[in-house]
Design an enzyme around this catalytic site. Structure first.
Site, PDB file in Angstrom:
ATOM      1  CD  GLN A  74      50.577  60.788  23.440  1.00  0.00           C
ATOM      2  OE1 GLN A  74      49.746  61.176  22.608  1.00  0.00           O
ATOM      3  NE2 GLN A  74      50.221  60.201  24.570  1.00  0.00           N
ATOM      4  CE  LYS A 103      49.407  56.073  24.760  1.00  0.00           C
ATOM      5  NZ  LYS A 103      48.651  56.651  25.851  1.00  0.00           N
ATOM      6  CG  ASP A 129      57.357  56.756  23.934  1.00  0.00           C
ATOM      7  OD1 ASP A 129      56.430  56.441  23.176  1.00  0.00           O
ATOM      8  OD2 ASP A 129      57.215  56.977  25.150  1.00  0.00           O
ATOM      9  CG  HIS A 150      54.497  57.810  29.496  1.00  0.00           C
ATOM     10  ND1 HIS A 150      54.570  56.575  30.098  1.00  0.00           N
ATOM     11  CD2 HIS A 150      53.178  58.140  29.489  1.00  0.00           C
ATOM     12  CE1 HIS A 150      53.354  56.175  30.445  1.00  0.00           C
ATOM     13  NE2 HIS A 150      52.485  57.115  30.093  1.00  0.00           N
ATOM     14  CB  CYS A 182      52.609  58.309  33.094  1.00  0.00           C
ATOM     15  SG  CYS A 182      51.185  57.326  33.565  1.00  0.00           S
TER      16      CYS A 182
HETATM   17  N1  PLP Z   1      54.817  56.838  26.020  1.00  0.00           N
HETATM   18  C1  PLP Z   1      54.054  57.917  25.892  1.00  0.00           C
HETATM   19  C2  PLP Z   1      54.641  59.174  25.328  1.00  0.00           C
HETATM   20  C3  PLP Z   1      52.720  57.864  26.285  1.00  0.00           C
HETATM   21  O1  PLP Z   1      51.947  58.944  26.160  1.00  0.00           O
HETATM   22  C4  PLP Z   1      52.193  56.653  26.807  1.00  0.00           C
HETATM   23  C5  PLP Z   1      50.786  56.577  27.259  1.00  0.00           C
HETATM   24  O2  PLP Z   1      50.168  57.531  27.595  1.00  0.00           O
HETATM   25  C6  PLP Z   1      53.039  55.558  26.899  1.00  0.00           C
HETATM   26  C7  PLP Z   1      54.341  55.678  26.497  1.00  0.00           C
HETATM   27  C8  PLP Z   1      52.546  54.254  27.425  1.00  0.00           C
HETATM   28  O3  PLP Z   1      51.672  53.668  26.526  1.00  0.00           O
HETATM   29  P1  PLP Z   1      50.862  52.322  26.904  1.00  0.00           P
HETATM   30  O4  PLP Z   1      50.159  52.629  28.178  1.00  0.00           O
HETATM   31  O5  PLP Z   1      49.945  52.127  25.764  1.00  0.00           O
HETATM   32  O6  PLP Z   1      51.880  51.239  27.051  1.00  0.00           O
END
Ligand code: PLP
Length: 569
Positions: free
Chosen positions: A364, A387, A361, A284, A526
């Protein structure tokens, strides 16, 4: 055999406050021996200043089985509290424990005046552990009764809970309100943000209506209660992800902020030209752009681990990807577009060999399958509250203690300092060092409620359930002509599937699905580098949460067929 609850009530009533405290210590002295084999990490209860272990014995089987609470602590006051819990719960069935009003016992004994806020946290932790053990027994007992399975074998202490998706779904108010046309929403965008169960909404409301105050500031009643709730959420989260201590849990505004804090506060001050940051093309933007920017700032090189044709990390290339120059490895535990689950433990092993710092990260993964930062040997892990069935505006940064000590704060202000003079400031210890200013207090406590809820329904069971939905969806999509699924076969992925249909723009498809009450995401999610790598401009994504059902999958496939008929010439 210890004293009955009535005997304890009677003794307490006749004593003044000082003698009541002494009596609590005496109760602790009389606690039966705790088997040393049960003094394990998984039996530890956190939240207290002292060490506490808690387990349960079962006499009998099925719904009439009676539980005996076993517990111990290195503090005599806590042992006294354990003796009270044993007297209250001993000999009850799991169902009786779940409905037993333990707060009434605490009120009658006026326990609040004998114990510190930290100890109250510990006491709450013990009660929650007892209820969680009872909850698991109750679930398995009713499952056995329903299936008429032989009741002769004793129940295991920690059986896997049975998952009832409809029961879970009923707990989400937004999913049980019909849309304007009478359809109920088929929400398939949990990867973007998950819905909240009623208990989380209620918890946030409880805080706002009953004891809201700033955290770590006031010593008045509201302030004390807020601190207890806030810090017990931290402890709960530490336990949930297998951290060694609540001090390793930093509250942030979300995954994006957490990753930026690590990139700017840990990596930027130490990386030099020639060093390598290893990441993947499936990240992401939140786990890609900060590293790209750190590389530009420091002269380090951003390197990508290659993928296999089906969208997994190519483990055969690990030997060349990890080098002595690799200083940071930043990887997602689960791709938000391909759905791929990455082999974090193997990546951690490679990191240890070359001395690299592993940043995971977990946006998910943490909400969808069990995580253990200790077992996986992770240096940093980040995830988002929204999430994880919790509120927006809150996230978690886990850092191994030593890494948090090395990391520089990037936001300065109140609460994060131990001393400020005109010329310089000295930082507090982690996690306060990274929590400058007023935190999202209600959201942190709401996230604690969400994690408690997830623990109660059982994350392993949620994972199994989402795996099953993914298999059903994958099979359904495979039958549709000219439809390309991105990412690996179901056994290598979590509950996310992205796809494209030849001749249909993802945005048009999303609009028609919406008409049928089916909510999906479309676009690049993203992950522009990944979409460029796949040579596509966008895709349609379905992502599951604990509340989705097979009926949702069928509703989605029906709507997809209709959209196809409508959109293809
Ligand atoms: N990393 C992953 C794998 C994501 O799916 C997302 C959001 O969709 C993020 C980071 C970013 O999360 P946030 O927008 O809650 O900071």
């Amino acid at each position: 055999m210890g004293l009955s609850l009535e005997e304890i009530f009677e003794e307490f009533a006749d004593l003044d406050r000082e003698d009541q405290s002494k009596y609590l210590l005496e109760l602790g002295d009389g606690l039966p021996d705790f088997p040393s084999a049960l003094r394990t990490d998984s039996n530890r209860v956190y939240g207290c200043q002292s060490q506490v272990w808690l387990s349960a014995d079962v006499a009998g089987s099925g719904e009439t089985a009676r539980l005996r609470i076993l517990a111990d602590s290195d503090s005599n006051i806590v042992r006294g509290l354990i003796a009270i819990l044993q007297s209250a719960y001993d000999g009850l069935t799991a169902a009786e424990i779940l409905t037993f009003d333990i707060q009434a016992v605490f009120r009658q004994l006026n326990l609040q005046q004998h114990i510190s806020p930290q100890r109250r946290n510990g006491l709450r932790g013990m009660v929650e552990r007892i209820q969680s053990i009872a909850g698991r027994h109750a679930v398995i007992a009713s499952a056995l009764a329903a299936e008429n399975v032989s009741q002769s074998a004793p129940l295991p202490i920690c059986p896997a809970p049975r998952f009832d998706a409809l029961h879970v779904r009923r707990q989400f108010p937004v999913l049980n309100r019909p849309l304007g046309d009478g359809l109920f929403p088929v929400y398939l965008d949990s990867g973007a943000s998950a819905q909240k169960p009623a208990c989380v909404i209620a918890k946030e409301r409880e805080v706002e209506e009953q004891y809201y105050a700033n955290a770590h500031r006031g010593t008045y009643q509201f302030g004390v209660r807020i601190d207890e709730e806030f810090e017990s959420a931290r402890q709960l989260i530490a336990d949930f992800i297998g951290a060694q201590s609540a001090h390793e849990i930093v509250f942030t505004a979300g995954t994006t902020v957490g990753l930026n804090m690590i990139a700017s506060g840990w990596a930027a001050p130490r990386l030099q030209p020639g060093d390598e940051i290893l990441t993947t093309v499936m990240e992401h933007h939140a786990n890609f752009v900060p590293w790209q920017q750190v590389a530009i700032r420091t002269g380090a090189q951003l390197k990508l681990m290659p993928l296999t044709p089906d969208g997994r990390l190519d483990a055969t290339a690990f030997d060349t990807a990890f080098t002595e120059r690799t200083k940071v490895v930043a990887v997602t535990a689960m791709s938000n577009m391909l759905g791929t689950i990455n082999p974090i433990r193997e990546i951690a092993r490679r990191c240890r060999r070359v001395g690299a710092c592993l940043v995971v990260d977990g946006a998910q993964s943490v909400p969808h399958f069990p995580t253990s930062v200790a077992a996986d040997d992770i240096d940093f892990l980040v995830f988002s509250g929204h999430k994880t069935y919790g509120p927006t505006g809150v996230g978690v940064l886990y850092g191994r203690r030593s890494r948090l000590e090395e990391m520089e704060p990037v936001i300065f202000g109140g609460h994060m300092i131990s001393e400020v003079t005109i010329d310089r400031s000295v930082w507090s210890s982690p996690p306060a060092k990274f929590e400058a200013g007023t935190m999202p207090i209600v959201q942190v406590i709401g996230l604690g409620a969400a994690i408690r809820w997830l623990q109660q329904i059982g994350l392993a069971a949620v994972h199994q359930h989402e795996e099953e939905l993914t298999r059903q969806l994958y099979a359904g999509l495979r039958e549709i002509p000219d439809l390309q699924i991105f990412g690996p076969a179901p056994e290598h992925r979590g509950g996310i599937i992205s796809f494209r249909m030849a001749g249909i723009h993802p945005e048009d498809l999303a609009a028609i699905l919406d008409v049928h009450g089916v909510f999906t995401r479309h676009g690049h999610h993203c992950t522009m580098p990944l979409h460029n790598y796949l040579n596509i401009s966008g895709s349609t994504r379905v992502s599951f949460g604990a509340y989705n059902t097979s009926e949702d999958v069928q509703a989605f496939l029906r709507a997809l067929h209709k959209a196809r008929q409508q959109l293809l010439p």
